[in-house]
Design an enzyme around this catalytic site. Structure first.
Site, PDB file in Angstrom:
ATOM      1  N   ASP A  70     -10.537 -24.692  -4.613  1.00  0.00           N
ATOM      2  CA  ASP A  70     -11.501 -25.662  -3.869  1.00  0.00           C
ATOM      3  C   ASP A  70     -10.579 -26.653  -3.304  1.00  0.00           C
ATOM      4  O   ASP A  70     -10.750 -27.184  -2.137  1.00  0.00           O
ATOM      5  CB  ASP A  70     -12.261 -26.396  -4.813  1.00  0.00           C
ATOM      6  CG  ASP A  70     -13.776 -25.647  -5.403  1.00  0.00           C
ATOM      7  OD1 ASP A  70     -13.856 -24.733  -4.536  1.00  0.00           O
ATOM      8  OD2 ASP A  70     -14.256 -26.041  -6.366  1.00  0.00           O
ATOM      9  N   GLU A 125      -6.298 -18.021   0.343  1.00  0.00           N
ATOM     10  CA  GLU A 125      -7.099 -18.893  -0.313  1.00  0.00           C
ATOM     11  C   GLU A 125      -8.959 -18.706  -0.034  1.00  0.00           C
ATOM     12  O   GLU A 125      -9.363 -20.013   0.044  1.00  0.00           O
ATOM     13  CB  GLU A 125      -6.578 -20.287  -0.334  1.00  0.00           C
ATOM     14  CG  GLU A 125      -5.315 -20.577  -0.737  1.00  0.00           C
ATOM     15  CD  GLU A 125      -4.894 -22.080  -0.565  1.00  0.00           C
ATOM     16  OE1 GLU A 125      -5.646 -22.781  -0.719  1.00  0.00           O
ATOM     17  OE2 GLU A 125      -3.672 -22.230  -0.164  1.00  0.00           O
ATOM     18  N   GLU A 146      -3.262  -9.968  -6.547  1.00  0.00           N
ATOM     19  CA  GLU A 146      -2.558  -8.661  -7.204  1.00  0.00           C
ATOM     20  C   GLU A 146      -3.163  -7.764  -6.396  1.00  0.00           C
ATOM     21  O   GLU A 146      -4.001  -7.628  -5.473  1.00  0.00           O
ATOM     22  CB  GLU A 146      -3.204  -8.302  -8.655  1.00  0.00           C
ATOM     23  CG  GLU A 146      -2.748  -9.510  -9.634  1.00  0.00           C
ATOM     24  CD  GLU A 146      -3.218  -9.022 -11.056  1.00  0.00           C
ATOM     25  OE1 GLU A 146      -3.743  -7.893 -11.497  1.00  0.00           O
ATOM     26  OE2 GLU A 146      -3.078  -9.930 -12.046  1.00  0.00           O
ATOM     27  N   GLY A 200      -7.595  -9.274  -4.851  1.00  0.00           N
ATOM     28  CA  GLY A 200      -7.718 -10.490  -3.743  1.00  0.00           C
ATOM     29  C   GLY A 200      -8.798 -11.340  -3.770  1.00  0.00           C
ATOM     30  O   GLY A 200      -8.817 -12.378  -4.488  1.00  0.00           O
ATOM     31  N   THR A 239       3.029 -17.658  -2.350  1.00  0.00           N
ATOM     32  CA  THR A 239       3.848 -18.618  -1.335  1.00  0.00           C
ATOM     33  C   THR A 239       4.675 -19.420  -1.904  1.00  0.00           C
ATOM     34  O   THR A 239       4.360 -19.792  -3.374  1.00  0.00           O
ATOM     35  CB  THR A 239       2.609 -19.432  -0.673  1.00  0.00           C
ATOM     36  OG1 THR A 239       1.858 -18.535   0.228  1.00  0.00           O
ATOM     37  CG2 THR A 239       3.436 -20.464   0.428  1.00  0.00           C
TER      38      THR A 239
END
Length: 382
Positions: free
Chosen positions: A240, A363, A127, A131, A158
């Site tokens: 993960d 990520e 958002e 992050g 994405t």
């Protein structure tokens, strides 16, 4: 740790390599320049079982493992990182948590068609104020009877424009902090759920990255993934797995750039000999291949830990950190080997360079990976 691949893993790797070379290599430059989502080849990835590699066949996947997923993703990213990120998000950030935390009814509806590649899923966590600080969610979900009402915005999603369903994280009890976050499977077409602007990106230009807006969006309680308050745990578990995907993507991008650099070093002549005979270029190539091998081994180790059911959070952070930093260095040096031609789109190493940068950011930035690793070293993990 076993270093050699099993027969099944080698078969999946070879299949992905053949597909990438025959189907992706010819179009990668064109779809990058046009920022065009490659619907037909993404559909073919699904038909080959690449969109749900580690999901059991019972739920539409290929029934392979994390190592097979990693080696296949490397081959896809080697020729087109945009295809690789679509594959990575669908496998790691969508299918993996739905399989792990979903009910059988949810798996039937929200997993099977996605693992089989008939539909695409996406992951909506980031958002404007959330992050690296993923717990700072401002999108809220308020329960009203047998529905939740969602309000808020998500950024940098994405595959968000092309996806059929989004895994969305919302604050359901702000007083509980990270323990007050819940996860929801929200279908496109749900009233109050709109797709905002499509971002114009430096790299991965053939994959779409968009904003989501939720305005009084009503989502059934049956579409909540896991128990209320379990959202942060689900997000961290997905990340993960996602970091394995990003590490593999970084290795693939760097491999593509390295291979182009080696070919150019054999062909280009200066002072009467191929530039590959100059020690300075030789040293650059030696550094590239050594770093690539290190990243590959770290990533395979993390994937093997996941397959063994062993905690792999730190191993995934190490793999993602090392591989993404490696990819940025290798693609930079590949341009340097090419000299001025490396700066020209025709030689395509500049595309690998642009695609590599995001692996240090999404990520979990490189700095966040260092934080995860350092906390483990010091015994201060939350």
């Amino acid at each position: 740790m076993r270093l050699e691949l099993s027969d099944e893993q080698q078969m999946i790797q070879a299949m992905a390599r053949e597909f990438a070379e025959s189907e992706l290599r010819p179009i990668a430059e064109e779809i990058d320049q046009e920022a065009r989502f490659p619907h037909e080849t993404v559909k073919k990835m699904g038909e080959l079982g690449l969109m749900g590699i580690a999901i059991p066949e019972k739920w539409g996947g290929s029934g392979a493992d994390a190592v097979a997923y990693v080696v296949a993703l490397v081959e896809i990213a080697r020729h087109c990182a945009s295809h690789a990120v679509v594959m990575s998000v669908n496998n790691s950030l969508y299918c993996d948590p739905v399989y792990k935390f979903g009910t059988d009814d949810q798996r039937e509806r929200f997993l099977r068609p996605f693992a089989a590649g008939h539909q695409i899923g996406c992951f909506a966590l980031t958002e404007p104020q959330a992050g690296s600080d993923a717990s700072n969610q401002h999108t809220v979900a308020v329960r009203e009877g047998d529905h939740y009402v969602l309000n808020g915005r998500k950024l940098f999603v994405t595959s968000g424009r092309e996806a059929s369903t989004a895994l969305v994280f919302c604050q359901t009890d702000r007083a509980q902090g990270r323990h007050g976050i819940s996860a929801f499977l929200v279908e496109k077409g749900t009233p109050g759920f709109t797709v905002g602007k499509t971002e114009d990106k430096l790299g991965l230009r053939a994959s779409d990255t968009v904003e989501f807006v939720f305005e009084d969006c009503r989502v059934p309680v049956a579409s909540r993934l896991g128990q209320e308050g379990l959202g942060f745990k689900i997000a961290m578990s997905a990340l993960d797995s996602g970091r394995l995907g990003i590490a593999a993507q970084a290795i693939g991008i760097a491999t593509g750039a390295y291979e182009r650099a080696v070919a150019y070093a054999r062909e280009r002549k200066t002072f009467g000999v191929p530039i590959g005979q100059h020690q300075m270029v030789q040293w650059m190539l030696a550094d590239m291949v050594t770093a690539l091998e290190g990243a590959r081994l770290l990533t395979l180790r993390a994937a093997a830990l996941k397959d063994a059911g062993t905690p792999y959070t730190v191993a995934a952070s190490m793999a993602k950190l090392f591989a993404s930093e490696m990819a940025m260095k290798v693609t930079t040096d590949a341009i340097q080997v090419h000299g001025g031609y490396g700066y020209i789109k025709e030689y395509q190493v500049e595309r690998h360079f642009r695609d590599a940068k995001i692996t240090q950011i999404y990520e979990g930035t490189s700095q966040i990976q260092k934080l995860v690793i350092a906390r483990d070293v010091l015994g201060t993990r939350p």
